[in-house]
Design a protein around this motif. Sequence first.
Motif, PDB file in Angstrom:
ATOM      1  N   GLY A 321       2.890  -1.278   1.602  1.00  0.00           N
ATOM      2  CA  GLY A 321       3.758  -2.192   0.891  1.00  0.00           C
ATOM      3  C   GLY A 321       5.029  -2.503   1.662  1.00  0.00           C
ATOM      4  O   GLY A 321       5.481  -3.656   1.713  1.00  0.00           O
ATOM      5  N   THR A 322       5.609  -1.475   2.267  1.00  0.00           N
ATOM      6  CA  THR A 322       6.821  -1.680   3.060  1.00  0.00           C
ATOM      7  C   THR A 322       6.542  -2.579   4.250  1.00  0.00           C
ATOM      8  O   THR A 322       7.303  -3.508   4.549  1.00  0.00           O
ATOM      9  CB  THR A 322       7.372  -0.327   3.548  1.00  0.00           C
ATOM     10  N   LEU A 323       5.441  -2.318   4.951  1.00  0.00           N
ATOM     11  CA  LEU A 323       5.099  -3.136   6.112  1.00  0.00           C
ATOM     12  C   LEU A 323       4.739  -4.566   5.709  1.00  0.00           C
ATOM     13  O   LEU A 323       5.009  -5.516   6.456  1.00  0.00           O
ATOM     14  CB  LEU A 323       3.940  -2.496   6.877  1.00  0.00           C
ATOM     15  N   SER A 324       4.137  -4.720   4.532  1.00  0.00           N
ATOM     16  CA  SER A 324       3.844  -6.054   4.042  1.00  0.00           C
ATOM     17  C   SER A 324       5.121  -6.868   3.909  1.00  0.00           C
ATOM     18  O   SER A 324       5.222  -8.006   4.402  1.00  0.00           O
ATOM     19  CB  SER A 324       3.127  -5.969   2.689  1.00  0.00           C
ATOM     20  N   SER A 325       6.121  -6.300   3.250  1.00  0.00           N
ATOM     21  CA  SER A 325       7.399  -6.996   3.085  1.00  0.00           C
ATOM     22  C   SER A 325       8.107  -7.177   4.424  1.00  0.00           C
ATOM     23  O   SER A 325       8.691  -8.235   4.695  1.00  0.00           O
ATOM     24  CB  SER A 325       8.301  -6.221   2.120  1.00  0.00           C
ATOM     25  N   SER A 327       6.797  -7.414   7.407  1.00  0.00           N
ATOM     26  CA  SER A 327       6.130  -8.407   8.247  1.00  0.00           C
ATOM     27  C   SER A 327       6.480  -9.824   7.816  1.00  0.00           C
ATOM     28  O   SER A 327       6.722 -10.704   8.656  1.00  0.00           O
ATOM     29  CB  SER A 327       4.613  -8.204   8.227  1.00  0.00           C
ATOM     30  N   LYS A 328       6.544 -10.045   6.512  1.00  0.00           N
ATOM     31  CA  LYS A 328       6.921 -11.385   6.031  1.00  0.00           C
ATOM     32  C   LYS A 328       8.375 -11.669   6.357  1.00  0.00           C
ATOM     33  O   LYS A 328       8.718 -12.784   6.795  1.00  0.00           O
ATOM     34  CB  LYS A 328       6.674 -11.502   4.531  1.00  0.00           C
ATOM     35  N   MET A 329       9.222 -10.695   6.171  1.00  0.00           N
ATOM     36  CA  MET A 329      10.647 -10.856   6.448  1.00  0.00           C
ATOM     37  C   MET A 329      10.874 -11.258   7.908  1.00  0.00           C
ATOM     38  O   MET A 329      11.606 -12.209   8.206  1.00  0.00           O
ATOM     39  CB  MET A 329      11.356  -9.536   6.145  1.00  0.00           C
ATOM     40  N   VAL A 330      10.232 -10.561   8.810  1.00  0.00           N
ATOM     41  CA  VAL A 330      10.398 -10.826  10.238  1.00  0.00           C
ATOM     42  C   VAL A 330       9.739 -12.146  10.638  1.00  0.00           C
ATOM     43  O   VAL A 330      10.307 -12.945  11.393  1.00  0.00           O
ATOM     44  CB  VAL A 330       9.814  -9.651  11.063  1.00  0.00           C
ATOM     45  N   ALA A 331       8.532 -12.394  10.120  1.00  0.00           N
ATOM     46  CA  ALA A 331       7.774 -13.572  10.556  1.00  0.00           C
ATOM     47  C   ALA A 331       8.420 -14.878  10.113  1.00  0.00           C
ATOM     48  O   ALA A 331       8.448 -15.852  10.873  1.00  0.00           O
ATOM     49  CB  ALA A 331       6.340 -13.492  10.043  1.00  0.00           C
ATOM     50  N   VAL A 332       8.941 -14.924   8.885  1.00  0.00           N
ATOM     51  CA  VAL A 332       9.520 -16.196   8.437  1.00  0.00           C
ATOM     52  C   VAL A 332      10.855 -16.467   9.116  1.00  0.00           C
ATOM     53  O   VAL A 332      11.186 -17.630   9.397  1.00  0.00           O
ATOM     54  CB  VAL A 332       9.647 -16.264   6.899  1.00  0.00           C
ATOM     55  N   ASP A 333      11.621 -15.423   9.417  1.00  0.00           N
ATOM     56  CA  ASP A 333      12.851 -15.631  10.188  1.00  0.00           C
ATOM     57  C   ASP A 333      12.509 -16.107  11.598  1.00  0.00           C
ATOM     58  O   ASP A 333      13.184 -16.977  12.156  1.00  0.00           O
ATOM     59  CB  ASP A 333      13.666 -14.339  10.249  1.00  0.00           C
ATOM     60  N   VAL A 380      12.901  -4.438  -0.949  1.00  0.00           N
ATOM     61  CA  VAL A 380      11.737  -3.547  -0.889  1.00  0.00           C
ATOM     62  C   VAL A 380      11.823  -2.626   0.313  1.00  0.00           C
ATOM     63  O   VAL A 380      11.652  -1.398   0.206  1.00  0.00           O
ATOM     64  CB  VAL A 380      10.439  -4.379  -0.851  1.00  0.00           C
ATOM     65  N   VAL A 381      12.097  -3.203   1.470  1.00  0.00           N
ATOM     66  CA  VAL A 381      12.165  -2.417   2.694  1.00  0.00           C
ATOM     67  C   VAL A 381      13.366  -1.468   2.657  1.00  0.00           C
ATOM     68  O   VAL A 381      13.255  -0.295   3.041  1.00  0.00           O
ATOM     69  CB  VAL A 381      12.215  -3.332   3.933  1.00  0.00           C
ATOM     70  N   GLY A 382      14.491  -1.980   2.195  1.00  0.00           N
ATOM     71  CA  GLY A 382      15.688  -1.148   2.147  1.00  0.00           C
ATOM     72  C   GLY A 382      15.518   0.093   1.289  1.00  0.00           C
ATOM     73  O   GLY A 382      15.933   1.199   1.667  1.00  0.00           O
ATOM     74  N   VAL A 385      13.442   2.607   3.081  1.00  0.00           N
ATOM     75  CA  VAL A 385      14.176   3.275   4.165  1.00  0.00           C
ATOM     76  C   VAL A 385      15.093   4.352   3.616  1.00  0.00           C
ATOM     77  O   VAL A 385      15.114   5.493   4.121  1.00  0.00           O
ATOM     78  CB  VAL A 385      14.972   2.231   4.984  1.00  0.00           C
ATOM     79  N   VAL A 386      15.857   4.041   2.579  1.00  0.00           N
ATOM     80  CA  VAL A 386      16.827   5.024   2.086  1.00  0.00           C
ATOM     81  C   VAL A 386      16.163   6.180   1.348  1.00  0.00           C
ATOM     82  O   VAL A 386      16.755   7.271   1.230  1.00  0.00           O
ATOM     83  CB  VAL A 386      17.893   4.356   1.177  1.00  0.00           C
ATOM     84  N   THR A 387      14.954   5.974   0.842  1.00  0.00           N
ATOM     85  CA  THR A 387      14.253   7.059   0.171  1.00  0.00           C
ATOM     86  C   THR A 387      13.321   7.834   1.099  1.00  0.00           C
ATOM     87  O   THR A 387      12.660   8.777   0.680  1.00  0.00           O
ATOM     88  CB  THR A 387      13.432   6.517  -1.013  1.00  0.00           C
ATOM     89  N   GLY A 388      13.246   7.407   2.347  1.00  0.00           N
ATOM     90  CA  GLY A 388      12.417   8.116   3.323  1.00  0.00           C
ATOM     91  C   GLY A 388      10.939   7.854   3.210  1.00  0.00           C
ATOM     92  O   GLY A 388      10.123   8.633   3.710  1.00  0.00           O
ATOM     93  N   THR A 389      10.549   6.740   2.557  1.00  0.00           N
ATOM     94  CA  THR A 389       9.124   6.432   2.392  1.00  0.00           C
ATOM     95  C   THR A 389       8.661   5.272   3.271  1.00  0.00           C
ATOM     96  O   THR A 389       7.557   4.769   3.104  1.00  0.00           O
ATOM     97  CB  THR A 389       8.818   6.080   0.926  1.00  0.00           C
ATOM     98  N   ALA A 390       9.519   4.873   4.207  1.00  0.00           N
ATOM     99  CA  ALA A 390       9.211   3.715   5.041  1.00  0.00           C
ATOM    100  C   ALA A 390       8.170   4.026   6.113  1.00  0.00           C
ATOM    101  O   ALA A 390       7.582   3.117   6.687  1.00  0.00           O
ATOM    102  CB  ALA A 390      10.466   3.143   5.668  1.00  0.00           C
ATOM    103  N   GLY A 391       7.951   5.286   6.419  1.00  0.00           N
ATOM    104  CA  GLY A 391       6.905   5.632   7.379  1.00  0.00           C
ATOM    105  C   GLY A 391       7.415   6.161   8.704  1.00  0.00           C
ATOM    106  O   GLY A 391       6.666   6.711   9.494  1.00  0.00           O
ATOM    107  N   PHE A 392       8.711   6.003   8.983  1.00  0.00           N
ATOM    108  CA  PHE A 392       9.290   6.596  10.205  1.00  0.00           C
ATOM    109  C   PHE A 392      10.800   6.719  10.031  1.00  0.00           C
ATOM    110  O   PHE A 392      11.365   6.172   9.099  1.00  0.00           O
ATOM    111  CB  PHE A 392       8.961   5.746  11.453  1.00  0.00           C
TER     112      PHE A 392
END
Length: 392
Positions: A321-325, A327-333, A380-382, A385-392
């Motif tokens: 879910g984090t990567l989904s958001s 990827s869209k965030m980065v791609a549309v910018d 979503v991504v933020g 990240v702050v909860t430590g569930t972003a994957g890295f």
Amino acid sequence: MTIVEQTSTGFDEAAFQQLKAEVTEWVRGRGEEWAEEIERTGQVAPELFQELKANGWLSLAAPTELGGRAVPFSRYLEIMEIVSRSHASIRMLVHVINGTWRAMAPYATPEQIEQVVKPSVAGDTLVAFTLTEATAGTGADIRTTVRREGDTYVMNGEKHLITFGVKADYWLIAARLEGTTGQDGTVAFLMPNSGLPGAEVIDDSDTMGIRGTDHAILRFTDVPVPASALLGAEGQGLEVALGGFLLPSRVSVAMSAVGLAERANELAVEYANKRETFGKQLSSRQAIQFYLAENYADIAAARALVLEAARAYEEDRPDAGTLSSASKMVAVDMLARVTDKALQVHGGQGYWKRNAIERVYRDARAQRFEEGTNEIQKLVVGRAVVTGTAGF
């Protein structure tokens, strides 16, 4: 027409590469002719829809038991990348029809599978994803309500920005039970667009870009919805909408941004190679080469993230879910930067409708709000990240 599907003997890579070649040839040839027709008329002709259906491109991603061709998600995105270099309305048809089954199939009754899901995969029935509202966000704060009266739900509320909402045979619609708040009170329906009393459909298709795709405002005043239209159980409305459709759809929209950016940069290169200033090709100018180089790197980086998000979804990873958001965030910018530079390469010529970059530039704005704005994606991504569930 090449048939590609996942079988017990594995994925047919040769057939898939042939499919990609066929789609590429169509996009550059027949697809460009259709793009000009759509821009001229403001409509997607029924013949175009039938052509996409006959080519098998509306049923690529669904499993074979639903009548699809079972192309794995990450490989399907390679087709989406190519299709997205074409007109935005063509991309929208392929994107939506190859995605709505994901929200429907896990929750549908056997009757709904036969009556709606399979016909949708086949391209015989059009289903519109119906979540967004003018007075609420696109999550647990939705305000469209229903109350149960025997074998019927009575619906009140309004939806807007509903792609294919005018022409759809069914609305895949999210609402909430009267008197509830939060996610637990949400419900989803496969609601027929068949002249239900109290349902008003307003054609709202006069848009900046994506010309030809219909969009609707839907107003419901004591509309009777048969209980048999309920998709899943009461309380699962947002589960159907967010997990079943939006998560993979965000990745697909992100790949559509990659494909359209590739087309924009391609047009910029073509123009720079033929345009002369002061006796030299525009493409020999260092400033122009910098634009094109930055675009290339931008596109490549976004594409890599999109494919990583696709693999996370396929593998059911916790960071999907984090990567989904992300990827869209980065791609549309990225798409905004690339199309802006591509238009600048064209100079004043790019501002005229006779040049394809003008349409590409307009169409590129839509991804900024499809499947949630970047502001939503950053939340979503933020949080991850702050909860430590972003994957890295």
